[in-house]
Design a protein around this motif. Structure first.
Motif, PDB file in Angstrom:
ATOM      1  N   THR A 111       0.710  -1.620   0.160  1.00 52.46           N
ATOM      2  CA  THR A 111      -0.027   0.328  -0.090  1.00 52.46           C
ATOM      3  C   THR A 111       0.946   1.068   0.067  1.00 52.46           C
ATOM      4  N   LEU A 112       0.412   2.170  -0.838  1.00 54.06           N
ATOM      5  CA  LEU A 112       1.496   3.272  -1.494  1.00 54.06           C
ATOM      6  C   LEU A 112       1.604   4.254  -0.434  1.00 54.06           C
ATOM      7  N   MET A 123       7.070   9.412   5.743  1.00 52.75           N
ATOM      8  CA  MET A 123       7.268   8.687   4.605  1.00 52.75           C
ATOM      9  C   MET A 123       8.657   8.147   4.196  1.00 52.75           C
ATOM     10  N   ILE A 124       9.881   8.647   5.348  1.00 54.48           N
ATOM     11  CA  ILE A 124      10.950   8.273   4.977  1.00 54.48           C
ATOM     12  C   ILE A 124      11.129   6.654   4.480  1.00 54.48           C
ATOM     13  N   ILE A 125      10.076   5.851   5.631  1.00 57.18           N
ATOM     14  CA  ILE A 125       9.801   4.481   5.579  1.00 57.18           C
ATOM     15  C   ILE A 125       9.070   3.479   5.011  1.00 57.18           C
ATOM     16  N   LEU A 144      14.139  14.734   2.633  1.00 60.34           N
ATOM     17  CA  LEU A 144      12.940  14.886   4.314  1.00 60.34           C
ATOM     18  C   LEU A 144      13.674  14.496   5.642  1.00 60.34           C
ATOM     19  N   SER A 145      15.147  13.899   5.256  1.00 62.71           N
ATOM     20  CA  SER A 145      15.651  14.492   6.764  1.00 62.71           C
ATOM     21  C   SER A 145      15.086  15.614   7.596  1.00 62.71           C
ATOM     22  N   VAL A 210       3.037  15.567   5.453  1.00 62.66           N
ATOM     23  CA  VAL A 210       4.155  15.518   4.163  1.00 62.66           C
ATOM     24  C   VAL A 210       2.594  14.690   2.686  1.00 62.66           C
ATOM     25  N   CYS A 211       2.812  14.776   1.384  1.00 60.48           N
ATOM     26  CA  CYS A 211       2.462  14.253   0.559  1.00 60.48           C
ATOM     27  C   CYS A 211       3.358  14.208  -0.556  1.00 60.48           C
ATOM     28  N   LEU A 212       2.984  13.143  -1.319  1.00 62.91           N
ATOM     29  CA  LEU A 212       2.981  12.394  -2.713  1.00 62.91           C
ATOM     30  C   LEU A 212       1.535  11.998  -3.807  1.00 62.91           C
TER      31      LEU A 212
END
Length: 249
Positions: A111-112, A123-125, A144-145, A210-212
């Motif tokens: 699941t993305l 988000m990083i995970i 992102l870090s 954050v969002c993609l």
């Protein structure tokens, strides 16, 4: 009257009265009180697989049954219908103009959460577990870090890019220029073919989440379908050349 009815029921129970079956243009019909109805023969139940390798094996195995001149109602050529990631394998038309569904294939994918607001940590995970490692992915994770430890976020959004001013406690404010479009390669299809790299719109929200979002108009689906067709054409080459299989996609 009642005696005749009882005798009729007894005959039916004892299977002494057989149904009247008529054939017309190679199709069987049974006579009922409502007239003639199509005699429905037993049909197959599709077997589900989750890999292209398993799909190829099942198709080749089903072809062995079809070689018995349709003894099991399985006729050639098989139709392999590819609808993006979903693949359906059907027999050729039977005598009653129906088809037997033989195999269905669906990939197992993570699941993305595309289009959902996530914390930077989430988000990083996600990028580390559900995306193929690439140079772009690594650079994106590094960018992102820098936002992961902030307590406040102020941003200037010009509609194209974002400039984020991050603040941690009493430390000096730092500005980060956010690239709005990133190229990433998520796991979205079968493992046997190369995953498709596509463009994503990256946004930072006022609350620091954050969002993609997809930014290629869904063209990645068309590319995946092309790669599935190419895989099947390579691994079922002999069967296609013998007209045992027709691949549609």
């Amino acid at each position: 009257m009642l005696k005749e009815l009882a005798e009729k029921i007894e005959q039916l129970v004892e299977e002494k009265v057989k149904p009247e079956i008529f054939e017309h243009e190679g199709v069987d019909y049974v006579k009922t009180a409502r007239g003639f109805e199509l005699l429905r023969k037993p049909s197959t139940k599709a077997i589900e697989v989750n890999s292209l390798e398993g799909l190829v094996k099942m198709i080749k195995n089903a072809l062995k049954d079809a070689e018995l001149d349709g003894m099991y109602g399985i006729y050639k050529p098989f139709i392999v219908n590819i609808k993006f990631n979903e693949i359906y394998v059907m027999s050729a038309l039977c005598e009653d103009k129906s088809r037997n569904y033989l195999v269905e294939s669906y990939p197992i994918t993570p699941t993305l959460n595309i289009g959902y607001d996530l914390t930077v940590e989430e988000m990083i995970i996600l990028l580390s577990t559900s995306f193929i490692p690439t140079e772009n992915t690594q650079k994106f994770i590094e960018s992102l870090s820098s936002l992961r430890v902030v307590e406040e976020v102020e941003f200037n959004d010009d509609g194209v890019g974002q400039t984020v001013t991050a603040k941690k406690g009493a430390s000096m404010n730092q500005k980060y220029q956010i690239q709005p479009i990133v190229k990433l390669k998520p796991i979205r299809t079968y493992a046997e073919i190369e995953q498709v790299e596509s463009k994503f719109l990256f946004r930072v929200n006022k609350d620091g989440t954050v969002c993609l979002r997809e930014a290629d108009g869904g063209q990645w689906k068309y590319e995946i379908q092309k790669r599935i067709v190419a895989y099947l054409e390579e691994n079922l080459k002999e069967e296609i050349e013998a007209n045992d299989i027709v691949v549609i996609g």
